[in-house]
Design a protein around this motif. Sequence first.
Motif, PDB file in Angstrom:
ATOM      1  N   ALA A  43       0.778  -1.192   0.097  1.00 48.48           N
ATOM      2  CA  ALA A  43       0.086   0.079   0.153  1.00 48.48           C
ATOM      3  C   ALA A  43       0.818   1.214   0.051  1.00 48.48           C
ATOM      4  CB  ALA A  43      -0.936   0.222   1.367  1.00 48.48           C
ATOM      5  N   ARG A  49      -9.078  10.261   4.617  1.00 51.70           N
ATOM      6  CA  ARG A  49      -9.281   9.162   5.675  1.00 51.70           C
ATOM      7  C   ARG A  49     -10.438   9.710   6.574  1.00 51.70           C
ATOM      8  NH1 ARG A  49      -3.860   6.345   7.820  1.00 51.70           N
ATOM      9  NH2 ARG A  49      -4.776   4.261   7.035  1.00 51.70           N
ATOM     10  N   THR A  51      -9.918   6.132  11.557  1.00 49.72           N
ATOM     11  CA  THR A  51      -8.682   5.290  11.133  1.00 49.72           C
ATOM     12  C   THR A  51      -7.570   6.341  11.301  1.00 49.72           C
ATOM     13  OG1 THR A  51     -10.014   4.594   9.424  1.00 49.72           O
ATOM     14  CG2 THR A  51      -7.593   4.478   8.888  1.00 49.72           C
ATOM     15  N   ASP A 100      -6.635   4.747   1.583  1.00 48.58           N
ATOM     16  CA  ASP A 100      -6.342   3.253   1.377  1.00 48.58           C
ATOM     17  C   ASP A 100      -7.243   2.641   0.306  1.00 48.58           C
ATOM     18  OD1 ASP A 100      -5.773   3.318   4.699  1.00 48.58           O
ATOM     19  OD2 ASP A 100      -7.348   4.671   4.568  1.00 48.58           O
ATOM     20  N   TYR A 152      -5.006   4.575  -3.197  1.00 49.15           N
ATOM     21  CA  TYR A 152      -3.530   5.149  -2.923  1.00 49.15           C
ATOM     22  C   TYR A 152      -3.394   6.471  -3.126  1.00 49.15           C
ATOM     23  CZ  TYR A 152      -4.288   0.189  -2.519  1.00 49.15           C
ATOM     24  OH  TYR A 152      -4.481  -1.264  -2.170  1.00 49.15           O
TER      25      TYR A 152
END
Length: 538
Positions: A251, A287, A291, A305, A308
């Motif tokens: 990631a 985000r 998180t 996430d 990317y």
Amino acid sequence: MSRRQFAAAGAWTAAGVAAGALAGPAAPAFGAAVLNRVYTITARERARITDMPKHEFRAFWLSTVLNIDWPSRPGLSASVQQAELRGWLDLARSLNFNAVLLQVRPAGDVFWPSKRGEPWSRYLTGVQGGNPGYDPLGYAVAQAHARNLQLHVWFNPFRAGMAEPLTDLISWHPARRNPAWSFPYGGRRYYNPGLPAVRGFIIGVVNEVVAGYDVDGVHLDDYFYPYPVAGRAIPDSAAYQAYRTPGEALADFRRRSVNLFVRDLSARIRATKPRLVFGISPFGIWRNRATDSRGSASSGFQAYDGIYADSRQWVKQNWVDYIAPQLYWHQGFAAADYNVLVDWWAGQVAGTNVRLYIGEAAYKVGDPAQGAAWQQARQLYNHTAKCRATAAVKGQVYFSATSVRANKLGAITQVKNKYYRRVAMTPVMSQRGAGRPYTPVIASARWNGTGVELVWRGATTGTVPRHFAVYRWESSGAAMAYIPSQAGALRQVHRRRGNPERFVDTGAVRGRTYWYVVVALSDTMVESSGASAIFIRA
């Protein structure tokens, strides 16, 4: 400011009406302004709260992929395509928009005669590689500028094709010539962002337009790595193994690859045309706070996430000049409240050089499938009210042009009648060049039978003006003119065409007396230090 205050401050000079007469004897200390005399002024109106801001980005996305907006279908003649495009630009102008974001590279194919290897788009002729018989991008630039609209070229950076098989692409397509450059996923084919050769190739494609066309901005949408599809993994393990850093997770490798692309593209644009602006419209949630403590109070899909895209990093590093997050949710939506996300993005641009525009879901208005909130005619109106009340927000972009034209529930009309009553300049981008053009000089202002024809000259040395702001307001002449701080008197943001420049004001009423004020603007919208003003009877 009164005329007496202007005289005491030494803020203006009077000159004869002849072109080029920038200085002359001080105006007499008695009475009103002299009819038909040209004045050079430097005094500015004190900034005040207004619902007619002088600077605001107003645009729509004009989509070409799948013929969403333009051309309306593939295979139309060049003349019909051109007529349709003029119609879209006329729509933008009628709404007092000042920019159009035109998709010129929808899926590894292009809307200009590229020498970088990518073919003509199939959305023009119906056949990938088919020559439409003209240069659509060149035509769009000329027509947009003729309407005083900015044209930002919109690239989908990593989508190589709208189907998975390589055989769907023309035989000489770069993705077919370099089979390792792309991968199939979710019904599409994507260039692999993890490959340095791919990133360099795409940057070269973008730079071809930057170097070759008089465009006003470069724009990327939200497709970087593809949106996830359940049960499928992105087949990029070879790139990961070849180019990861020691200990780097997959990631993190993907995010770094996208960041390198954004950083390097930004640097190339600025090296080629230092004053050209660069912007991205990322997915609206970076985000969630659950998180990451730096994230927004939301609970939706996370671009950081999921695809990317570290859009917060692009802002903090000033790699972009503007960010236009796609906040396609309504006010009060639990998972992603529009107001909450506007405030979060406003916080991210604080302390940076990045301008914040908000992406608006015009396509949801009046669509029963989108829920009750989008059946409210004032949903977009209320969005604009929120944007205007948030100092960091400098404009809005609507998806897409077809939905803007449909104007369901009269939603766009409501926004225009309240918030876009006057034209506006795009926001100042002084980080791309802060030089002020020299003060322009009005040569004449006269009634020509249909309105007041204003003629002026701009400087041809120094920071050459790219635009001019033309103001007009009714006056007895008892108070001296000034450079306005808001758009109540703004009649036109006039793009430089030649020298002298001309503007016919058909809104003036015969027999009434007016001040006209002309201010020069650089290509980054920095104003001249002074303005040229004339007091006339129409």
